[in-house]
Design a protein around this motif. Structure first.
Motif, PDB file in Angstrom:
ATOM      1  N   HIS A  97       0.813  -1.216   0.000  1.00 34.92           N
ATOM      2  CA  HIS A  97       0.000   0.000   0.000  1.00 34.92           C
ATOM      3  C   HIS A  97       0.850   1.272   0.000  1.00 34.92           C
ATOM      4  O   HIS A  97       0.372   2.334  -0.399  1.00 34.92           O
ATOM      5  CB  HIS A  97      -0.933   0.001   1.215  1.00 34.92           C
ATOM      6  N   ALA A  98       2.084   1.165   0.466  1.00 35.15           N
ATOM      7  CA  ALA A  98       2.957   2.340   0.563  1.00 35.15           C
ATOM      8  C   ALA A  98       3.846   2.414  -0.669  1.00 35.15           C
ATOM      9  O   ALA A  98       4.662   1.525  -0.912  1.00 35.15           O
ATOM     10  CB  ALA A  98       3.807   2.260   1.825  1.00 35.15           C
ATOM     11  N   ASN A  99       3.687   3.472  -1.449  1.00 30.92           N
ATOM     12  CA  ASN A  99       4.454   3.671  -2.678  1.00 30.92           C
ATOM     13  C   ASN A  99       5.358   4.893  -2.561  1.00 30.92           C
ATOM     14  O   ASN A  99       4.965   5.923  -1.987  1.00 30.92           O
ATOM     15  CB  ASN A  99       3.513   3.885  -3.867  1.00 30.92           C
ATOM     16  N   PHE A 100       6.541   4.775  -3.116  1.00 27.39           N
ATOM     17  CA  PHE A 100       7.473   5.888  -3.211  1.00 27.39           C
ATOM     18  C   PHE A 100       7.831   6.101  -4.681  1.00 27.39           C
ATOM     19  O   PHE A 100       7.945   5.145  -5.445  1.00 27.39           O
ATOM     20  CB  PHE A 100       8.744   5.609  -2.410  1.00 27.39           C
ATOM     21  N   THR A 101       7.980   7.366  -5.046  1.00 29.86           N
ATOM     22  CA  THR A 101       8.315   7.716  -6.427  1.00 29.86           C
ATOM     23  C   THR A 101       9.686   8.378  -6.455  1.00 29.86           C
ATOM     24  O   THR A 101       9.958   9.297  -5.675  1.00 29.86           O
ATOM     25  CB  THR A 101       7.257   8.656  -7.027  1.00 29.86           C
ATOM     26  N   PHE A 102      10.518   7.911  -7.364  1.00 28.60           N
ATOM     27  CA  PHE A 102      11.892   8.384  -7.494  1.00 28.60           C
ATOM     28  C   PHE A 102      12.083   9.054  -8.845  1.00 28.60           C
ATOM     29  O   PHE A 102      11.498   8.638  -9.848  1.00 28.60           O
ATOM     30  CB  PHE A 102      12.873   7.216  -7.392  1.00 28.60           C
ATOM     31  N   GLY A 121       4.292  -4.184  -9.102  1.00 26.38           N
ATOM     32  CA  GLY A 121       4.361  -3.155  -8.074  1.00 26.38           C
ATOM     33  C   GLY A 121       5.118  -1.913  -8.474  1.00 26.38           C
ATOM     34  O   GLY A 121       5.557  -1.154  -7.615  1.00 26.38           O
ATOM     35  N   THR A 122       5.274  -1.661  -9.781  1.00 22.96           N
ATOM     36  CA  THR A 122       6.018  -0.482 -10.231  1.00 22.96           C
ATOM     37  C   THR A 122       5.249   0.285 -11.298  1.00 22.96           C
ATOM     38  O   THR A 122       4.326  -0.237 -11.921  1.00 22.96           O
ATOM     39  CB  THR A 122       7.395  -0.860 -10.808  1.00 22.96           C
ATOM     40  N   ALA A 123       5.669   1.514 -11.501  1.00 22.37           N
ATOM     41  CA  ALA A 123       5.200   2.331 -12.624  1.00 22.37           C
ATOM     42  C   ALA A 123       6.416   3.076 -13.165  1.00 22.37           C
ATOM     43  O   ALA A 123       7.267   3.530 -12.395  1.00 22.37           O
ATOM     44  CB  ALA A 123       4.123   3.309 -12.183  1.00 22.37           C
ATOM     45  N   THR A 207       8.143   4.512  -9.828  1.00 18.42           N
ATOM     46  CA  THR A 207       7.369   4.332  -8.602  1.00 18.42           C
ATOM     47  C   THR A 207       7.337   2.863  -8.237  1.00 18.42           C
ATOM     48  O   THR A 207       7.145   2.005  -9.111  1.00 18.42           O
ATOM     49  CB  THR A 207       5.930   4.853  -8.788  1.00 18.42           C
ATOM     50  N   ALA A 208       7.511   2.577  -6.949  1.00 20.35           N
ATOM     51  CA  ALA A 208       7.473   1.190  -6.493  1.00 20.35           C
ATOM     52  C   ALA A 208       6.909   1.137  -5.083  1.00 20.35           C
ATOM     53  O   ALA A 208       7.113   2.060  -4.286  1.00 20.35           O
ATOM     54  CB  ALA A 208       8.862   0.567  -6.519  1.00 20.35           C
ATOM     55  N   ASN A 209       6.179   0.060  -4.779  1.00 20.13           N
ATOM     56  CA  ASN A 209       5.698  -0.095  -3.416  1.00 20.13           C
ATOM     57  C   ASN A 209       6.804  -0.687  -2.546  1.00 20.13           C
ATOM     58  O   ASN A 209       7.818  -1.180  -3.033  1.00 20.13           O
ATOM     59  CB  ASN A 209       4.402  -0.911  -3.370  1.00 20.13           C
TER      60      ASN A 209
END
Length: 265
Positions: A97-102, A121-123, A207-209
């Protein structure tokens, strides 16, 4: 040729709406869990990524406080201890549920070709060389290559020749003329990218969780991993340990390799 170094920054992270969480907890009788914020037993402000993982986990068993689920007679009240139990029991789904974008800047297409293998789990949004015309070739060299004068001279000359070819083709196709339609520019630019080396620097938003991040950090910093991706994900690991220490603090780092205490979470 332009010498560059990979740059990695976090540009987005989870954001909780505790008012909605509170409304749910009032409805089920779990207000005491949220009262920990007022008592100062959680971070103030809370770490949203860690708290979101805890909320997802407690939702599964309604373990906000003893008695809400008759099967649960005691609960962990310390968030760090709760999340350690999540990791040690491999309850990894709640981490999704927790995603971070780099923002990954000046990384090569060697790296991005490997990174896209991690699809779950990525974008990914990557700079498009179908539209973006290359006028110089940003390029990363590892230190061992920089210490080899002949290698740097020969590769520098090869890259300079490729840069000059890009500039020649742009002139040859008349891409700067005002009467050239954009569709034609796109068509020609797409052809020109075929003569750019795979090591050319590029940028992407990735982005990945948290569950995926734990796996990718471990696998892409392993000693046998490609050296540029090892460098990048060592930095990602450092960023994530600062962002969410309760979710990434179990790693042991040795010579750039990140090994978690709990694998396959």
């Amino acid at each position: 040729m332009k010498l560059v170094e990979p740059e990695i920054t976090v540009i987005a992270r989870p954001s909780l709406d505790l008012r909605e969480v509170a409304a749910y907890l009032r409805e089920i009788g779990g207000e005491q869990w949220l009262a920990r914020f007022d008592r100062g037993t959680l971070d103030d402000p809370p770490n949203d990524a860690e708290t979101l993982a805890e909320i997802a986990g407690r939702m599964c068993y309604r373990s906000w406080e003893p008695g809400l689920n008759p099967n649960v007679t005691r609960v962990r009240t310390d968030q760090a201890a709760y999340l350690r139990n999540v990791l040690s029991s491999a309850h990894g789904s709640v981490l999704e549920h927790a995603n971070f974008t780099f923002l990954l800047k000046n990384v090569s297409r060697v790296l991005t070709h490997e990174l896209v293998r991690h699809r779950a789990g990525t974008a990914v949004s990557q700079e498009s060389l179908r539209f973006l015309r290359l006028e110089e070739l940003p390029f990363w060299f590892p230190d061992w290559a920089k210490d080899d004068p002949e290698l740097m001279e020969r590769t520098g000359k090869a890259l300079q020749d490729l840069e000059e070819l890009q500039l020649w083709m742009a002139r040859h196709f008349g891409l700067d003329r005002e009467d050239v339609p954009f569709a034609e520019k796109k068509h020609r630019t797409s052809f020109m990218r075929r003569f750019a080396p795979e090591g050319v620097g590029t940028s992407l938003v990735w982005t990945a969780n948290v569950r995926t991040l734990r796996h990718v950090i471990e696998s892409r910093t392993a000693p046998e991993a490609e050296e540029e991706i090892r460098l990048v994900f060592h930095r990602v690991g450092e960023l994530m340990r600062a962002e969410a220490p309760a979710l990434f603090g179990d790693y042991e780092v040795t010579d750039g390799s990140w090994t978690p205490a709990w694998r396959k979470v």
